[in-house]
Every structure is written in structure tokens, then in C-alpha cells.
Write a protein that holds these residues in place. Sequence first.
Motif, PDB file in Angstrom:
ATOM      1  N   GLY A   1     -24.249   9.765 -60.024  1.00  0.00           N
ATOM      2  CA  GLY A   1     -23.880   8.649 -60.879  1.00  0.00           C
ATOM      3  C   GLY A   1     -24.956   7.605 -61.051  1.00  0.00           C
ATOM      4  O   GLY A   1     -26.094   7.758 -60.588  1.00  0.00           O
ATOM      5  N   ALA A   2     -24.550   6.544 -61.723  1.00  0.00           N
ATOM      6  CA  ALA A   2     -25.423   5.406 -61.984  1.00  0.00           C
ATOM      7  C   ALA A   2     -24.635   4.136 -61.681  1.00  0.00           C
ATOM      8  O   ALA A   2     -23.407   4.114 -61.807  1.00  0.00           O
ATOM      9  N   PHE A   3     -25.357   3.090 -61.280  1.00  0.00           N
ATOM     10  CA  PHE A   3     -24.707   1.823 -60.969  1.00  0.00           C
ATOM     11  C   PHE A   3     -25.532   0.663 -61.490  1.00  0.00           C
ATOM     12  O   PHE A   3     -26.727   0.784 -61.740  1.00  0.00           O
ATOM     13  N   ALA A   4     -24.855  -0.466 -61.662  1.00  0.00           N
ATOM     14  CA  ALA A   4     -25.504  -1.738 -61.970  1.00  0.00           C
ATOM     15  C   ALA A   4     -25.015  -2.720 -60.918  1.00  0.00           C
ATOM     16  O   ALA A   4     -23.868  -2.637 -60.474  1.00  0.00           O
ATOM     17  N   ARG A   5     -25.877  -3.613 -60.498  1.00  0.00           N
ATOM     18  CA  ARG A   5     -25.480  -4.671 -59.563  1.00  0.00           C
ATOM     19  C   ARG A   5     -25.903  -5.988 -60.187  1.00  0.00           C
ATOM     20  O   ARG A   5     -27.088  -6.214 -60.412  1.00  0.00           O
ATOM     21  N   ILE A   6     -24.922  -6.841 -60.462  1.00  0.00           N
ATOM     22  CA  ILE A   6     -25.161  -8.088 -61.173  1.00  0.00           C
ATOM     23  C   ILE A   6     -24.775  -9.247 -60.264  1.00  0.00           C
ATOM     24  O   ILE A   6     -23.607  -9.371 -59.870  1.00  0.00           O
ATOM     25  N   GLY A   7     -25.731 -10.087 -59.919  1.00  0.00           N
ATOM     26  CA  GLY A   7     -25.473 -11.230 -59.059  1.00  0.00           C
ATOM     27  C   GLY A   7     -26.412 -11.223 -57.868  1.00  0.00           C
ATOM     28  O   GLY A   7     -27.181 -10.288 -57.656  1.00  0.00           O
ATOM     29  N   THR A   8     -26.346 -12.276 -57.084  1.00  0.00           N
ATOM     30  CA  THR A   8     -27.199 -12.382 -55.898  1.00  0.00           C
ATOM     31  C   THR A   8     -26.347 -12.120 -54.657  1.00  0.00           C
ATOM     32  O   THR A   8     -26.131 -10.969 -54.317  1.00  0.00           O
ATOM     33  N   SER A   9     -25.860 -13.161 -53.989  1.00  0.00           N
ATOM     34  CA  SER A   9     -25.023 -12.947 -52.799  1.00  0.00           C
ATOM     35  C   SER A   9     -23.648 -12.397 -53.169  1.00  0.00           C
ATOM     36  O   SER A   9     -23.165 -11.454 -52.570  1.00  0.00           O
ATOM     37  N   LEU A  10     -23.001 -13.005 -54.156  1.00  0.00           N
ATOM     38  CA  LEU A  10     -21.755 -12.495 -54.696  1.00  0.00           C
ATOM     39  C   LEU A  10     -22.115 -11.686 -55.940  1.00  0.00           C
ATOM     40  O   LEU A  10     -22.820 -12.186 -56.811  1.00  0.00           O
ATOM     41  N   TYR A  11     -21.672 -10.458 -56.022  1.00  0.00           N
ATOM     42  CA  TYR A  11     -22.115  -9.595 -57.122  1.00  0.00           C
ATOM     43  C   TYR A  11     -20.975  -8.757 -57.664  1.00  0.00           C
ATOM     44  O   TYR A  11     -19.935  -8.576 -57.041  1.00  0.00           O
ATOM     45  N   PHE A  12     -21.187  -8.235 -58.861  1.00  0.00           N
ATOM     46  CA  PHE A  12     -20.285  -7.291 -59.519  1.00  0.00           C
ATOM     47  C   PHE A  12     -21.039  -5.975 -59.628  1.00  0.00           C
ATOM     48  O   PHE A  12     -22.204  -5.958 -60.025  1.00  0.00           O
ATOM     49  N   GLN A  13     -20.383  -4.868 -59.251  1.00  0.00           N
ATOM     50  CA  GLN A  13     -21.039  -3.563 -59.290  1.00  0.00           C
ATOM     51  C   GLN A  13     -20.162  -2.536 -59.988  1.00  0.00           C
ATOM     52  O   GLN A  13     -19.321  -1.908 -59.371  1.00  0.00           O
ATOM     53  N   PRO A  14     -20.371  -2.346 -61.302  1.00  0.00           N
ATOM     54  CA  PRO A  14     -19.701  -1.236 -61.986  1.00  0.00           C
ATOM     55  C   PRO A  14     -20.522   0.037 -61.793  1.00  0.00           C
ATOM     56  O   PRO A  14     -21.744  -0.015 -61.651  1.00  0.00           O
ATOM     57  N   GLU A  15     -19.843   1.164 -61.770  1.00  0.00           N
ATOM     58  CA  GLU A  15     -20.518   2.461 -61.632  1.00  0.00           C
ATOM     59  C   GLU A  15     -19.878   3.454 -62.593  1.00  0.00           C
ATOM     60  O   GLU A  15     -18.731   3.294 -62.990  1.00  0.00           O
ATOM     61  N   LEU A  16     -20.613   4.481 -62.925  1.00  0.00           N
ATOM     62  CA  LEU A  16     -20.074   5.632 -63.640  1.00  0.00           C
ATOM     63  C   LEU A  16     -20.565   6.863 -62.888  1.00  0.00           C
ATOM     64  O   LEU A  16     -21.771   7.081 -62.768  1.00  0.00           O
ATOM     65  N   ASN A  17     -19.619   7.638 -62.348  1.00  0.00           N
ATOM     66  CA  ASN A  17     -19.951   8.777 -61.497  1.00  0.00           C
ATOM     67  C   ASN A  17     -19.275  10.046 -61.990  1.00  0.00           C
ATOM     68  O   ASN A  17     -18.156  10.018 -62.498  1.00  0.00           O
ATOM     69  N   TYR A  18     -19.953  11.170 -61.787  1.00  0.00           N
ATOM     70  CA  TYR A  18     -19.369  12.488 -61.968  1.00  0.00           C
ATOM     71  C   TYR A  18     -19.025  12.967 -60.565  1.00  0.00           C
ATOM     72  O   TYR A  18     -19.901  13.039 -59.691  1.00  0.00           O
ATOM     73  N   VAL A  19     -17.746  13.271 -60.326  1.00  0.00           N
ATOM     74  CA  VAL A  19     -17.266  13.599 -58.982  1.00  0.00           C
ATOM     75  C   VAL A  19     -16.573  14.952 -59.008  1.00  0.00           C
ATOM     76  O   VAL A  19     -15.796  15.241 -59.919  1.00  0.00           O
TER      77      VAL A  19
END
Length: 189
Positions: free
Chosen positions: A59-77
Motif C-alpha cells: 500500500g501507500a500512506f500519507a502522514r499529515i501533521g507534526t506531533s498530532l497527525y492524520f494518516q490515510p492509507e490505501l492498501n491491497y490486502v
Amino acid sequence: MKTYKFYLMIAVMMMATVAAKAQTSETSFGLKAGLNYASLPSNLSAITDKKGKIGYNLGAFARIGTSLYFQPELNYVTFKSSYNYAAQTYTPKFHQLNLPLMVGYKLINTDALNFRISAGPDLNYTLNKAVGPAGFDYKKLNVGGVINAGVDIGNLTLDARYSRGFTKINKQLQEKTNLFNLSVGLKVF
């Protein structure tokens, strides 16, 4: 169906809030791969000899933020399970698109090392038709929750994750999903 709409509305609101803050926050993107161990626990006493199996994810992920963050991912499982029902053994195999939408906090936050925890909703869409007993169909769309613990060493990310299905993946068999995941990732930018 109302539950799915509610979770989708919350996910869209979270992404919109994070996108608005992204202009002033740190954002990174990465790729990941790992192994899963899945089981399909059931309350139905007619199901016996339940066994989980090993699968994999990419998969792929994004991490948005510094200490507090939002992490959406899209994975093939991929994962499978095995059980006995009505004197027959079934081994349903699943190929899914997985969309976890996690909010996290970095317990240790340095340039070289980060320790993270995160949690959030987990949406799964099954791409194939998993084979089970005749007339007992597996659902395509399932909603669950995920908790994650991870460490970043430079651009390398290591994660341990537990996903639990909230909806029954097979209503007749009363099965939900349990998925344990270990993955390695690389922040690419």
C-alpha cells in the motif's frame, strides 16, 4: 446501510479538516508492505476447527501533521481462513482494498526517531468472491476499526496493527474479521 453513510461522512469531515491544516503542517508520503494474520471468529456453534492463515499487504500512506497527525492509507490486502461447517472444510480467500483513516500522536518526535500510536475507522472492500457454504454470501463492503503502533527511523517505518471488523462479513455464519498486521514502509517524500 446507515452505518456506512455515517462512517463515510465522518471520514470525509476528517479529511477536509486535515486538508485545511495541511498548508501549515508537515506532510510525507510513503509505500509499505507487510504480512497479515487473519481469523474470522464466529458465535455460531456449528462452525468448528477455525484456523487463521497468513496473507500479505501492499500500500501507500500519507502522514499529515507534526506531533498530532492524520494518516490515510490505501492498501491491497489478502488473507484467508479455514473452518469446518456441516461436515465440510471451507477456506475462503479474500482480496481487499483497505482504507484506514487514522488519527495519531507521536510520543517521541525527533528528526531521527519517532514512536507513534494511532487509531481510526477502517473501510474494506472485497474484490473477489470468497467461497463459503452454499447460500452463505460474504459481504463486499465492511466497516471496522484499527489501532496502530509504529516507529520511524529516518525514512524507514515499522508498524504493528490490529484491525477488528464491526460489521459481520458473513451474516449467516455470524463472522467478523480480526486482522493482525506487521508492515515495513519507506517515506519517499
